[in-house]
Design a protein around this motif. Structure first.
Motif, PDB file in Angstrom:
ATOM      1  N   ALA A  16       0.820  -1.213   0.000  1.00 58.79           N
ATOM      2  CA  ALA A  16       0.000   0.000   0.000  1.00 58.79           C
ATOM      3  C   ALA A  16       0.850   1.258   0.000  1.00 58.79           C
ATOM      4  CB  ALA A  16      -0.910   0.011   1.221  1.00 58.79           C
ATOM      5  N   MET A  17       0.322   2.278  -0.666  1.00 57.58           N
ATOM      6  CA  MET A  17       0.990   3.560  -0.696  1.00 57.58           C
ATOM      7  C   MET A  17      -0.066   4.651  -0.762  1.00 57.58           C
ATOM      8  SD  MET A  17       2.715   5.906  -3.418  1.00 57.58           S
ATOM      9  CE  MET A  17       1.333   5.437  -4.329  1.00 57.58           C
ATOM     10  N   MET A  18      -0.066   5.570   0.187  1.00 60.70           N
ATOM     11  CA  MET A  18      -0.994   6.686   0.164  1.00 60.70           C
ATOM     12  C   MET A  18      -0.336   7.859  -0.533  1.00 60.70           C
ATOM     13  SD  MET A  18      -3.648   5.475   1.375  1.00 60.70           S
ATOM     14  CE  MET A  18      -4.593   6.980   1.353  1.00 60.70           C
ATOM     15  N   ILE A  19      -1.045   8.492  -1.416  1.00 62.64           N
ATOM     16  CA  ILE A  19      -0.509   9.569  -2.235  1.00 62.64           C
ATOM     17  C   ILE A  19      -0.647  10.897  -1.494  1.00 62.64           C
ATOM     18  CG2 ILE A  19      -0.766  10.769  -4.423  1.00 62.64           C
ATOM     19  CD1 ILE A  19      -2.020   8.156  -5.462  1.00 62.64           C
ATOM     20  N   VAL A  20       0.449  11.603  -1.403  1.00 64.14           N
ATOM     21  CA  VAL A  20       0.430  12.899  -0.750  1.00 64.14           C
ATOM     22  C   VAL A  20       0.135  13.962  -1.792  1.00 64.14           C
ATOM     23  CG1 VAL A  20       1.747  14.577   0.574  1.00 64.14           C
ATOM     24  CG2 VAL A  20       2.074  12.132   0.978  1.00 64.14           C
ATOM     25  N   VAL A  21      -0.965  14.646  -1.639  1.00 62.50           N
ATOM     26  CA  VAL A  21      -1.355  15.684  -2.589  1.00 62.50           C
ATOM     27  C   VAL A  21      -1.305  17.022  -1.874  1.00 62.50           C
ATOM     28  CG1 VAL A  21      -3.123  16.545  -4.122  1.00 62.50           C
ATOM     29  CG2 VAL A  21      -2.819  14.087  -3.815  1.00 62.50           C
ATOM     30  N   CYS A  22      -0.404  17.876  -2.297  1.00 53.37           N
ATOM     31  CA  CYS A  22      -0.234  19.184  -1.653  1.00 53.37           C
ATOM     32  C   CYS A  22      -1.388  20.105  -2.018  1.00 53.37           C
ATOM     33  CB  CYS A  22       1.088  19.812  -2.075  1.00 53.37           C
ATOM     34  SG  CYS A  22       2.524  18.804  -1.630  1.00 53.37           S
ATOM     35  N   CYS A  23      -1.861  20.845  -1.025  1.00 51.46           N
ATOM     36  CA  CYS A  23      -2.972  21.767  -1.251  1.00 51.46           C
ATOM     37  C   CYS A  23      -2.436  23.153  -1.592  1.00 51.46           C
ATOM     38  CB  CYS A  23      -3.849  21.838  -0.005  1.00 51.46           C
ATOM     39  SG  CYS A  23      -4.621  20.257   0.393  1.00 51.46           S
ATOM     40  N   THR A 148       3.273   5.739 -12.628  1.00 48.54           N
ATOM     41  CA  THR A 148       4.541   5.078 -12.915  1.00 48.54           C
ATOM     42  C   THR A 148       5.458   5.167 -11.707  1.00 48.54           C
ATOM     43  OG1 THR A 148       4.352   5.658 -15.262  1.00 48.54           O
ATOM     44  CG2 THR A 148       6.521   4.999 -14.458  1.00 48.54           C
ATOM     45  N   PHE A 149       5.914   4.017 -11.213  1.00 48.79           N
ATOM     46  CA  PHE A 149       6.845   3.943 -10.092  1.00 48.79           C
ATOM     47  C   PHE A 149       8.234   3.621 -10.645  1.00 48.79           C
ATOM     48  CE2 PHE A 149       2.662   2.827  -8.697  1.00 48.79           C
ATOM     49  CZ  PHE A 149       2.510   3.370  -7.438  1.00 48.79           C
ATOM     50  N   ALA A 150       9.162   4.566 -10.569  1.00 47.18           N
ATOM     51  CA  ALA A 150      10.508   4.340 -11.106  1.00 47.18           C
ATOM     52  C   ALA A 150      11.155   3.153 -10.399  1.00 47.18           C
ATOM     53  CB  ALA A 150      11.363   5.594 -10.918  1.00 47.18           C
ATOM     54  N   GLY A 151      11.692   2.218 -11.200  1.00 41.02           N
ATOM     55  CA  GLY A 151      12.353   1.047 -10.641  1.00 41.02           C
ATOM     56  C   GLY A 151      11.414  -0.031 -10.169  1.00 41.02           C
ATOM     57  N   LEU A 152      10.101   0.138 -10.372  1.00 40.13           N
ATOM     58  CA  LEU A 152       9.130  -0.853  -9.897  1.00 40.13           C
ATOM     59  C   LEU A 152       8.163  -1.282 -10.992  1.00 40.13           C
ATOM     60  CD1 LEU A 152       8.132  -2.461  -7.480  1.00 40.13           C
ATOM     61  CD2 LEU A 152       6.640  -0.539  -6.916  1.00 40.13           C
ATOM     62  N   GLY A 153       7.366  -0.338 -11.520  1.00 46.34           N
ATOM     63  CA  GLY A 153       6.408  -0.715 -12.542  1.00 46.34           C
ATOM     64  C   GLY A 153       5.399   0.367 -12.827  1.00 46.34           C
ATOM     65  N   ILE A 154       4.346  -0.002 -13.568  1.00 50.31           N
ATOM     66  CA  ILE A 154       3.330   0.950 -14.010  1.00 50.31           C
ATOM     67  C   ILE A 154       1.939   0.411 -13.680  1.00 50.31           C
ATOM     68  CG2 ILE A 154       2.310   2.116 -16.007  1.00 50.31           C
ATOM     69  CD1 ILE A 154       5.000   1.964 -17.374  1.00 50.31           C
ATOM     70  N   TYR A 155       1.094   1.295 -13.153  1.00 46.62           N
ATOM     71  CA  TYR A 155      -0.310   0.973 -12.893  1.00 46.62           C
ATOM     72  C   TYR A 155      -1.181   1.793 -13.829  1.00 46.62           C
ATOM     73  CZ  TYR A 155      -4.913   0.999 -10.689  1.00 46.62           C
ATOM     74  OH  TYR A 155      -6.268   0.894 -10.453  1.00 46.62           O
ATOM     75  N   GLU A 156      -2.170   1.128 -14.447  1.00 43.11           N
ATOM     76  CA  GLU A 156      -3.147   1.798 -15.295  1.00 43.11           C
ATOM     77  C   GLU A 156      -4.534   1.363 -14.850  1.00 43.11           C
ATOM     78  OE1 GLU A 156      -2.126   0.430 -19.188  1.00 43.11           O
ATOM     79  OE2 GLU A 156      -0.691   2.053 -19.529  1.00 43.11           O
ATOM     80  N   GLY A 157      -5.381   2.336 -14.526  1.00 39.38           N
ATOM     81  CA  GLY A 157      -6.730   1.954 -14.132  1.00 39.38           C
ATOM     82  C   GLY A 157      -7.434   3.000 -13.304  1.00 39.38           C
ATOM     83  N   ASP A 158      -8.300   2.518 -12.410  1.00 38.21           N
ATOM     84  CA  ASP A 158      -9.176   3.378 -11.627  1.00 38.21           C
ATOM     85  C   ASP A 158      -8.494   3.858 -10.341  1.00 38.21           C
ATOM     86  OD1 ASP A 158     -11.143   2.881 -13.495  1.00 38.21           O
ATOM     87  OD2 ASP A 158     -12.036   1.228 -12.354  1.00 38.21           O
ATOM     88  N   PHE A 159      -8.899   5.066  -9.919  1.00 39.81           N
ATOM     89  CA  PHE A 159      -8.444   5.646  -8.657  1.00 39.81           C
ATOM     90  C   PHE A 159      -9.647   6.214  -7.913  1.00 39.81           C
ATOM     91  CE2 PHE A 159      -4.705   5.697 -11.268  1.00 39.81           C
ATOM     92  CZ  PHE A 159      -3.625   5.543 -10.390  1.00 39.81           C
ATOM     93  N   SER A 160      -9.528   6.247  -6.590  1.00 43.18           N
ATOM     94  CA  SER A 160     -10.542   6.887  -5.752  1.00 43.18           C
ATOM     95  C   SER A 160      -9.870   7.397  -4.487  1.00 43.18           C
ATOM     96  CB  SER A 160     -11.657   5.893  -5.390  1.00 43.18           C
ATOM     97  OG  SER A 160     -12.626   6.506  -4.557  1.00 43.18           O
ATOM     98  N   LYS A 161     -10.121   8.652  -4.132  1.00 37.10           N
ATOM     99  CA  LYS A 161      -9.520   9.269  -2.947  1.00 37.10           C
ATOM    100  C   LYS A 161      -8.001   9.131  -2.955  1.00 37.10           C
ATOM    101  CE  LYS A 161     -13.643   8.568  -0.119  1.00 37.10           C
ATOM    102  NZ  LYS A 161     -14.215   7.955   1.119  1.00 37.10           N
ATOM    103  N   ASN A 162      -7.412   9.416  -4.107  1.00 38.34           N
ATOM    104  CA  ASN A 162      -5.960   9.402  -4.288  1.00 38.34           C
ATOM    105  C   ASN A 162      -5.320   8.023  -4.150  1.00 38.34           C
ATOM    106  OD1 ASN A 162      -5.731  12.191  -4.746  1.00 38.34           O
ATOM    107  ND2 ASN A 162      -5.760  12.592  -2.550  1.00 38.34           N
ATOM    108  N   ALA A 163      -6.099   6.967  -4.216  1.00 41.44           N
ATOM    109  CA  ALA A 163      -5.567   5.608  -4.087  1.00 41.44           C
ATOM    110  C   ALA A 163      -6.066   4.746  -5.233  1.00 41.44           C
ATOM    111  CB  ALA A 163      -5.989   4.988  -2.752  1.00 41.44           C
ATOM    112  N   ARG A 164      -5.302   3.699  -5.543  1.00 44.29           N
ATOM    113  CA  ARG A 164      -5.737   2.749  -6.563  1.00 44.29           C
ATOM    114  C   ARG A 164      -6.960   1.990  -6.053  1.00 44.29           C
ATOM    115  NH1 ARG A 164       0.219   0.314  -6.894  1.00 44.29           N
ATOM    116  NH2 ARG A 164       0.065   1.098  -4.760  1.00 44.29           N
ATOM    117  N   SER A 165      -8.085   2.204  -6.668  1.00 44.46           N
ATOM    118  CA  SER A 165      -9.344   1.572  -6.263  1.00 44.46           C
ATOM    119  C   SER A 165     -10.212   1.386  -7.497  1.00 44.46           C
ATOM    120  CB  SER A 165     -10.086   2.412  -5.218  1.00 44.46           C
ATOM    121  OG  SER A 165      -9.402   2.438  -3.987  1.00 44.46           O
ATOM    122  N   GLY A 166     -10.811   0.195  -7.604  1.00 46.47           N
ATOM    123  CA  GLY A 166     -11.607  -0.127  -8.781  1.00 46.47           C
ATOM    124  C   GLY A 166     -10.947  -1.247  -9.549  1.00 46.47           C
TER     125      GLY A 166
END
Length: 358
Positions: A16-23, A148-166
């Motif tokens: 799991a990784m929570m995305i930090v979104v600056c306001c 895209t996570f450098a050195g790890l991989g790529i995720y393509e798809g749905d997001f919700s509340k700044n997290a991979r969901s769906g």
């Protein structure tokens, strides 16, 4: 043979990784305006009481409108379009040492298409950049995009509340791939994980681990399949060999031992015991035409007490008695298709005597 426990290693990179979104914040009060006010729209500069400043287009010398750059006293910078003193349209926001966003803004918030790049602060790739490109809604990532996570991989798809969901697909740099359901930045729900070595986990996942489903992996000469319950693989395994033979049972090392169920490519079947990979003990072998043998086996051959039926009918046309190295041996009872009983004598696989028996 690859143990099924490897699924935890294979899925470790989906932590799991929570995305930090600056306001964004605009609370500074203009202090000095050095713009000409003779025209509604002019180029100029504004300074603020907290030492923030703006350079660009101004309406009536004080309202940020059009293209301009705002620099906060804390170092953040916005470059782009303004409307009525608020970011609206295409722009670029930079948080020094943290990340930057380039894309569309609506009323000061990221909205529409945009790209956000920042430094990852969680395991397993701490310190490497992460980039999100896709849709934004009310300053949050989603509903659809690519991360895209450098050195790890790529995720393509749905997001919700700044997290991979769906529903989404993650492709690791090593060739592993998962497609299916996500929630709260973890693999949760139905999906398929395919490893670069041919291992496939399919079913229902809970917190990145296959909880219920099927695990398949390559073995010497074939492909093994195990059922998974409660996050653990069951003892029984089925192997489909390259020649079309399927064997289900328990393995001791790489060899089946104990009760097995075998379906041969020819259509013949065997249900019974096996040791060291060959038929030993008691079992039933059924030929494709319906003929079958029920009895004892030694070193893959009919040996001991048994009954050979010439058809699928157990009550007529059978030979019952002792078998040796795959052939009748000694005295055996033969029941004809008319239910007449005979006592027969066999030697070297041949019948040498036959007597009617009432």
């Amino acid at each position: 043979m690859r143990p099924f426990a490897d699924q935890k290693r294979l899925l470790a990179s989906a932590l799991a990784m929570m995305i930090v979104v600056c306001c964004l914040s605009f609370t500074s009060v203009p202090l000095v305006a050095n713009a000409e006010n003779t025209n509604p729209i002019t180029e100029g500069a504004l300074k603020y009481s907290d030492e923030s400043h703006y350079e660009g287009s101004l309406e009536w010398g004080k309202i940020r409108t059009g293209n301009g750059t705002f620099t906060w006293s804390t170092g953040e910078v916005y470059e782009g379009m303004w409307e009525k003193d608020i970011q609206n349209g295409q722009g670029k926001m930079t948080w020094p040492g943290l990340g930057e966003y380039e894309g569309h803004f609506v009323d000061g918030k990221r909205e529409g298409q945009g790209t956000f790049t920042w430094i990852y602060e969680g395991t397993p790739e701490t310190g490497k950049p992460v980039s999100y490109q896709g849709q934004w809604t009310n300053d949050q990532i989603g509903p659809v995009g690519t991360m895209t996570f450098a050195g790890l991989g790529i995720y393509e798809g749905d997001f919700s509340k700044n997290a991979r969901s769906g529903v989404g697909r993650f492709i690791w740099d090593n060739g592993d791939e998962y497609y299916g359901s996500w929630s709260d930045d973890k693999i949760n729900g139905t999906g398929v994980f395919t490893a670069s070595d041919g291992t496939v986990l399919e079913g229902t996942f809970v917190n990145n681990v296959l909880n219920k489903g099927v695990a398949s992996y390559l073995v010497n000469g074939g492909k093994a399949v195990r059922d998974v319950q409660g996050g653990k693989s069951l003892a029984t395994v089925s192997i489909v060999y390259d020649d079309g033979t399927t064997v289900s049972g328990k393995l001791k090392g790489d060899v089946f031992t104990g009760n097995v169920n075998i379906t041969y490519a020819s259509g013949d079947t065997y249900v019974g015991t096996i040791s060291n990979g060959v038929k030993n003990g008691k079992g039933t072998y059924t030929w494709k035409n319906g003929a079958h043998y029920v009895g004892e086996w030694v070193n893959d051959k009919m040996s001991g007490k048994g009954k050979y039926c010439y058809t699928s009918n157990d009550n007529v046309e059978y030979l019952s008695g002792t078998f040796l190295n795959g052939s009748p041996s000694g005295k055996l009872i033969y029941m004809s298709e008319k239910k007449l009983r005979y006592e027969t004598t066999w030697s070297n696989g041949k019948c040498v005597d036959i007597k009617y028996k009432k």
